[in-house]
Design an enzyme around this catalytic site. Structure first.
Site, mmCIF file in Angstrom:
data_model
loop_
_atom_site.group_PDB
_atom_site.id
_atom_site.type_symbol
_atom_site.label_atom_id
_atom_site.label_comp_id
_atom_site.label_asym_id
_atom_site.label_seq_id
_atom_site.Cartn_x
_atom_site.Cartn_y
_atom_site.Cartn_z
ATOM 1 C CE LYS A 6 -5.870 1.635 8.358
ATOM 2 N NZ LYS A 6 -5.267 2.716 7.360
ATOM 3 C CD GLU A 23 -2.102 1.338 3.100
ATOM 4 O OE1 GLU A 23 -2.372 2.473 3.532
ATOM 5 O OE2 GLU A 23 -2.498 0.348 3.399
#
Length: 206
Positions: free
Chosen positions: A128, A39
């Protein structure tokens, strides 16, 4: 494919602050260490250039995503750069819907069961848990007792090779790794050493 990548290695590399001129060397050592999801947060320097570089150069089984995606318009920019995963610190329904409409994988940030259920209802692929330092394994265990079977929780924030065990024992299937893995100023060699330590700890638990 996101869940498949996490099943192979549940660690997500978060390269906050990475520069386009260094990102490929870092991405290559991460891939070699076993990472399959990388990411690039959008508050990094020229993040779309970094995403484009990683996607064009790393093997197809490594998913490239963008983090800190805050606006629906950014979803289109991520997709245009070749990004495949939208990671958010929050659960803004407008961003979630834009990501799903674009056919991208989605990992929104959640901090309460209410947010978790709402994000899943909008099509989140994984959740998340952020910030993990404020929650801990007891919260993980409580959430997993009520969330749909198969829900993937990824604690993010303060995760080290030494504290993963308590979260895994509580039921998590992966982690997002930030400054413990990469922070501006580290060389690709530095990142390689850290990556190998994380992967070794993960395989010892998984």
């Amino acid at each position: 494919m996101l869940k498949q990548a996490l099943a192979q290695n549940g660690l997500v590399a978060i390269l906050r602050g990475v520069r386009p001129d260094e990102v490929l060397a870092i991405g290559e050592v991460l891939y070699e260490a076993g990472f399959r999801v990388i990411e690039v947060p959008l508050n990094s320097p020229q993040p779309f250039d970094s995403i484009r570089s990683l996607r064009s150069q790393l093997p197809p089984d490594c998913l490239i995503g963008a983090g800190t995606v805050l606006e629906p318009a950014q979803v289109a920019q991520v997709q245009a750069a070749g990004g495949q995963v939208i990671v958010m610190p929050h659960s803004d329904p407008k961003v979630l819907r834009a990501a799903k409409a674009a056919g991208l994988y989605l990992a929104p940030g959640v901090a309460t069961p209410t947010e978790a259920f709402a994000a899943l209802a909008e099509g989140a692929d994984v959740l998340k848990m952020f910030p993990a330092e404020q929650m801990g394994p007891a919260v993980v265990k409580a959430w997993l007792a009520v969330l749909p079977a198969g829900t993937v929780l990824l604690p993010v924030g303060g995760i080290t090779p030494d504290n993963m065990r308590v979260f895994v024992e509580a039921g998590v299937k992966g982690f997002g790794l930030g400054s413990g893995l990469f922070k501006p100023g580290l060389s690709s060699t530095d990142v390689a050493h850290r990556a190998k330590a994380y992967v070794a700890a993960w395989h010892a638990l998984a």
